[in-house]
Design a protein around this motif. Structure first.
Motif, PDB file in Angstrom:
ATOM      1  N   HIS A  81       0.827  -1.203   0.000  1.00  0.00           N
ATOM      2  CA  HIS A  81       0.000   0.000   0.000  1.00  0.00           C
ATOM      3  C   HIS A  81       0.860   1.250   0.000  1.00  0.00           C
ATOM      4  O   HIS A  81       0.736   2.121   0.850  1.00  0.00           O
ATOM      5  CB  HIS A  81      -0.930  -0.006   1.214  1.00  0.00           C
ATOM      6  CG  HIS A  81      -1.910  -1.135   1.218  1.00  0.00           C
ATOM      7  ND1 HIS A  81      -2.709  -1.432   2.298  1.00  0.00           N
ATOM      8  CD2 HIS A  81      -2.224  -2.036   0.247  1.00  0.00           C
ATOM      9  CE1 HIS A  81      -3.471  -2.480   1.992  1.00  0.00           C
ATOM     10  NE2 HIS A  81      -3.191  -2.861   0.762  1.00  0.00           N
ATOM     11  N   MET A 249     -10.595  12.311   9.296  1.00  0.00           N
ATOM     12  CA  MET A 249     -10.223  11.775   7.989  1.00  0.00           C
ATOM     13  C   MET A 249     -10.225  12.919   6.983  1.00  0.00           C
ATOM     14  O   MET A 249     -10.868  13.939   7.210  1.00  0.00           O
ATOM     15  CB  MET A 249     -11.232  10.715   7.520  1.00  0.00           C
ATOM     16  CG  MET A 249     -11.323   9.483   8.387  1.00  0.00           C
ATOM     17  SD  MET A 249     -12.382   8.202   7.638  1.00  0.00           S
ATOM     18  CE  MET A 249     -14.006   8.934   7.815  1.00  0.00           C
ATOM     19  N   GLU A 252      -9.719  12.424  -0.634  1.00  0.00           N
ATOM     20  CA  GLU A 252      -8.923  12.705  -1.825  1.00  0.00           C
ATOM     21  C   GLU A 252      -9.586  12.097  -3.048  1.00  0.00           C
ATOM     22  O   GLU A 252     -10.194  11.034  -2.973  1.00  0.00           O
ATOM     23  CB  GLU A 252      -7.522  12.098  -1.697  1.00  0.00           C
ATOM     24  CG  GLU A 252      -6.572  12.884  -0.838  1.00  0.00           C
ATOM     25  CD  GLU A 252      -5.137  12.422  -1.020  1.00  0.00           C
ATOM     26  OE1 GLU A 252      -4.247  13.231  -0.762  1.00  0.00           O
ATOM     27  OE2 GLU A 252      -4.902  11.270  -1.425  1.00  0.00           O
ATOM     28  N   ASP A 334     -11.461   8.652  -2.024  1.00  0.00           N
ATOM     29  CA  ASP A 334     -11.005   7.805  -0.937  1.00  0.00           C
ATOM     30  C   ASP A 334     -10.754   8.637   0.312  1.00  0.00           C
ATOM     31  O   ASP A 334     -10.385   9.810   0.222  1.00  0.00           O
ATOM     32  CB  ASP A 334      -9.706   7.089  -1.332  1.00  0.00           C
ATOM     33  CG  ASP A 334      -9.932   6.068  -2.428  1.00  0.00           C
ATOM     34  OD1 ASP A 334     -10.294   4.927  -2.097  1.00  0.00           O
ATOM     35  OD2 ASP A 334      -9.747   6.414  -3.606  1.00  0.00           O
ATOM     36  N   THR A 336      -8.730   8.993   4.029  1.00  0.00           N
ATOM     37  CA  THR A 336      -7.513   8.618   4.746  1.00  0.00           C
ATOM     38  C   THR A 336      -7.644   9.045   6.200  1.00  0.00           C
ATOM     39  O   THR A 336      -8.035  10.180   6.489  1.00  0.00           O
ATOM     40  CB  THR A 336      -6.279   9.277   4.110  1.00  0.00           C
ATOM     41  OG1 THR A 336      -6.151   8.812   2.764  1.00  0.00           O
ATOM     42  CG2 THR A 336      -5.010   8.932   4.882  1.00  0.00           C
ATOM     43  N   THR A 337      -7.326   8.144   7.110  1.00  0.00           N
ATOM     44  CA  THR A 337      -7.419   8.423   8.540  1.00  0.00           C
ATOM     45  C   THR A 337      -6.162   9.147   9.017  1.00  0.00           C
ATOM     46  O   THR A 337      -5.180   9.287   8.290  1.00  0.00           O
ATOM     47  CB  THR A 337      -7.588   7.128   9.337  1.00  0.00           C
ATOM     48  OG1 THR A 337      -6.369   6.366   9.249  1.00  0.00           O
ATOM     49  CG2 THR A 337      -8.736   6.282   8.799  1.00  0.00           C
ATOM     50  N   LYS A 340      -3.354   6.610   8.877  1.00  0.00           N
ATOM     51  CA  LYS A 340      -3.350   5.856   7.620  1.00  0.00           C
ATOM     52  C   LYS A 340      -3.887   4.432   7.747  1.00  0.00           C
ATOM     53  O   LYS A 340      -3.958   3.704   6.748  1.00  0.00           O
ATOM     54  CB  LYS A 340      -1.946   5.829   6.967  1.00  0.00           C
ATOM     55  CG  LYS A 340      -1.426   7.216   6.613  1.00  0.00           C
ATOM     56  CD  LYS A 340      -0.102   7.140   5.885  1.00  0.00           C
ATOM     57  CE  LYS A 340       0.421   8.553   5.562  1.00  0.00           C
ATOM     58  NZ  LYS A 340       1.737   8.508   4.907  1.00  0.00           N
ATOM     59  N   GLY A 359     -12.158   4.735   5.678  1.00  0.00           N
ATOM     60  CA  GLY A 359     -10.772   5.224   5.670  1.00  0.00           C
ATOM     61  C   GLY A 359      -9.783   4.259   5.052  1.00  0.00           C
ATOM     62  O   GLY A 359      -8.683   4.076   5.583  1.00  0.00           O
ATOM     63  N   ARG A 361      -7.986   4.464   2.314  1.00  0.00           N
ATOM     64  CA  ARG A 361      -6.798   5.096   1.718  1.00  0.00           C
ATOM     65  C   ARG A 361      -6.417   4.506   0.355  1.00  0.00           C
ATOM     66  O   ARG A 361      -5.259   4.229   0.085  1.00  0.00           O
ATOM     67  CB  ARG A 361      -5.611   5.011   2.687  1.00  0.00           C
ATOM     68  CG  ARG A 361      -4.475   5.994   2.398  1.00  0.00           C
ATOM     69  CD  ARG A 361      -3.364   5.902   3.431  1.00  0.00           C
ATOM     70  NE  ARG A 361      -2.682   4.646   3.404  1.00  0.00           N
ATOM     71  CZ  ARG A 361      -1.575   4.362   2.714  1.00  0.00           C
ATOM     72  NH1 ARG A 361      -1.021   5.292   1.958  1.00  0.00           N
ATOM     73  NH2 ARG A 361      -1.021   3.163   2.761  1.00  0.00           N
ATOM     74  N   LYS A 362      -7.426   4.293  -0.491  1.00  0.00           N
ATOM     75  CA  LYS A 362      -7.223   3.798  -1.861  1.00  0.00           C
ATOM     76  C   LYS A 362      -6.905   2.308  -1.942  1.00  0.00           C
ATOM     77  O   LYS A 362      -6.670   1.784  -3.028  1.00  0.00           O
ATOM     78  CB  LYS A 362      -6.136   4.582  -2.610  1.00  0.00           C
ATOM     79  CG  LYS A 362      -6.402   6.075  -2.715  1.00  0.00           C
ATOM     80  CD  LYS A 362      -5.325   6.767  -3.545  1.00  0.00           C
ATOM     81  CE  LYS A 362      -5.624   8.251  -3.670  1.00  0.00           C
ATOM     82  NZ  LYS A 362      -5.423   8.958  -2.413  1.00  0.00           N
TER      83      LYS A 362
END
Length: 508
Positions: A81, A249, A252, A334, A336-337, A340, A359, A361-362
């Motif tokens: 990741h 969060m 994006e 997406d 993101t926390t 992460k 969260g 993150r993609k």
């Protein structure tokens, strides 16, 4: 470069290449064991697992299933990741880094076993995953990540060559990862879940949770799904319970172009270490390689005109790969926390009947799958080794406090900036398929002129917390730069945390 036309409207190859089942709107109040909100990989996999345990499950989606982030993913099934493992070790120790890797490796194994068990034709293919760089400043980062892999006993290799015809200074390979067609896979899980009694409802928006003896999901039309457990798998939690997820969060957007190239795809899945992101994989379309070039991440509602991100991906593909045709383009959002690592588990420390997964993150294919297993185990009162790692109630002092302060300072900046910004454009001069922000009767107003020359006017104040939305030219949406809410050009909610549409302005 040659002028290859970008498709006029965004459309996901995944959604265009499979016929998905359709489901009715919820028309009455019902009772079940578990109510799931969100028809992506997390919600559908959880429904599939719970139904196998003879639980009565209802799954609802505000739109149609598999049209959110899952329907617009790049669909890599990998525990790689980005540059994450050295960072987790530095902040939280080797034990948590090992758990994160094991969780995602287990998710990959679950997907592979499920494909084999049901003989799912979903283009599942094992591939090595590469993080590469051509920037001297990132060589140390890759070396440190390789050391982290070694500590975690991840099968890997550091090299200075990749199968793509591109110059790289270094690349880190995680062996034996995979890719697939996510909707062909999840279509079968949906069908199996339905056979096991799961009730699916589309065009059914969850807006709240009420508590009596048991929780009940309340829909926008006032129907109730009374259940023992509520699962929020709706990308952004539809219910917050004063947990302030919007402040923990950030959202994006990233972009994908699908191209046909004169070159055969050499195998592998790729992502660069530096910014802007460039992610590369392929899939098969009518027996041909379809190259998926993605990246250009930016905070939702901020940055360049969004159509330029597609053009930059096209320029990258032309320069490094060669283009015969650009056949699809789409984008995804997406979350993101702070640290992460996704939030998966009880929505608050003392609330065990409302569960959440967000969260990712993609990296939703593995994180969404392990989320389903964690949530299922919690409902079945079974131990899960990853429960503590992902618990949403965690709040690490490092790096969370600094990240929290930066994120919310950015929100404040955009809230003030948005109130002051507008154009003085004459809307009579607005071209078709274009938008502007102006003031009408003193109110900041977003105006879009559609292909039929019809004007659509909305109040640009986001209904979540009052930030001012910005026009997203690539997807024809109004996007909030503060917390990532998105609205159609007519003002309807596409993604939360906002629950109410933008107010329409009369254009008479």
């Amino acid at each position: 470069m040659e002028n290859f036309q970008t498709p006029q409207f965004p459309e996901s190859y995944w959604r265009d290449s499979v016929k998905l089942p359709t489901f009715p709107k919820l028309q009455e109040s019902i009772k079940v064991d578990v109510g799931i909100v969100g028809g992506g990989i997390t919600g559908i996999t959880t429904a599939y697992l719970l139904a196998k345990q003879n639980l009565k499950v209802a799954l609802l989606d505000a739109g149609v299933i598999l049209n959110g982030t899952t329907g617009h993913t790049t669909a890599k099934i990998t525990a790689q990741h980005g540059l994450i493992y050295d960072e987790i070790i530095q902040h939280f120790g080797i034990e948590k880094a090992s758990l994160y890797y094991q969780a995602n490796a287990e998710a990959k194994q679950f997907i592979e076993q499920t494909v084999d068990q049901h003989r799912i034709d979903c283009d599942f293919k094992k591939e090595d995953a590469y993080i590469y760089t051509n920037a001297k400043s990132y060589l140390t980062n890759l070396e440190n990540e390789k050391k982290a892999y070694d500590q975690l006993k991840i099968d890997s290799e550091l090299t200075d060559k990749i199968p793509l015809n591109m110059l790289v200074k270094s690349a880190l390979i995680m062996k034996d990862q995979a890719q697939f067609h996510p909707l062909k896979y999840l279509k079968v899980l949906t069908e199996k879940s339905k056979e096991n009694g799961v009730q699916f409802y589309e065009q059914t928006t969850a807006v709240d949770v009420e508590h009596n003896n048991n929780p009940a999901i309340v829909t926008s039309e006032g129907h109730r799904i009374t259940c023992k457990y509520v699962i929020s798998a709706s990308h952004f939690p539809f219910f917050d319970k004063e947990s302030f997820y919007f402040s923990r969060m950030y959202a994006e957007r990233s972009y994908v172009t699908a191209i046909k190239s004169p070159k055969d795809f050499p195998g592998g899945m790729y992502i660069n270490a530096e910014s802007p992101t460039r992610s590369i994989r392929s899939t098969s379309m009518n027996g041909e390689d379809l190259w998926l070039i993605s990246g250009e991440s930016h905070k939702t509602g901020q940055g360049d005109s969004t159509i330029t991100h597609y053009n930059k991906l096209k320029e990258f593909a032309h320069r490094h790969i060669g283009i015969n045709d650009v056949v699809y383009r789409w984008s995804a959002q997406d979350l993101t926390t702070l640290d992460k690592i996704p939030y998966i588990g009880s929505i608050t420390k003392n609330e065990d009947t409302i569960l959440v997964a967000t969260g990712f993150r993609k990296w939703g294919m593995t994180n969404g799958t392990i989320a389903a297993k964690i949530l299922t185990d919690q409902i079945l009162e079974k131990d899960n080794p990853y429960k503590e790692l992902y618990t949403p109630s965690r709040f690490q002092a490092d790096p969370a406090v600094r990240k929290f302060a930066r994120m919310n300072a950015d929100v404040a900046k955009h809230m003030i900036k948005g109130k002051l910004e507008y154009t003085k454009n004459n809307i009579d001069e607005l071209s078709t398929d274009d938008a502007t922000v102006t003031r009408i009767n003193g109110n900041r107003t977003g105006v879009y002129r559609d292909q039929n020359n019809e004007l659509h006017m909305v109040d640009t104040t986001c209904t979540h917390m009052g930030c001012e939305v910005a026009w997203n030219s690539g997807d024809r949406t109004w996007d909030c730069p503060c917390h990532g809410s998105r609205f159609s050009y007519t003002g309807e909610v596409i993604e939360g945390p906002a629950k109410r549409p933008l107010a329409k302005i009369d254009n008479e």
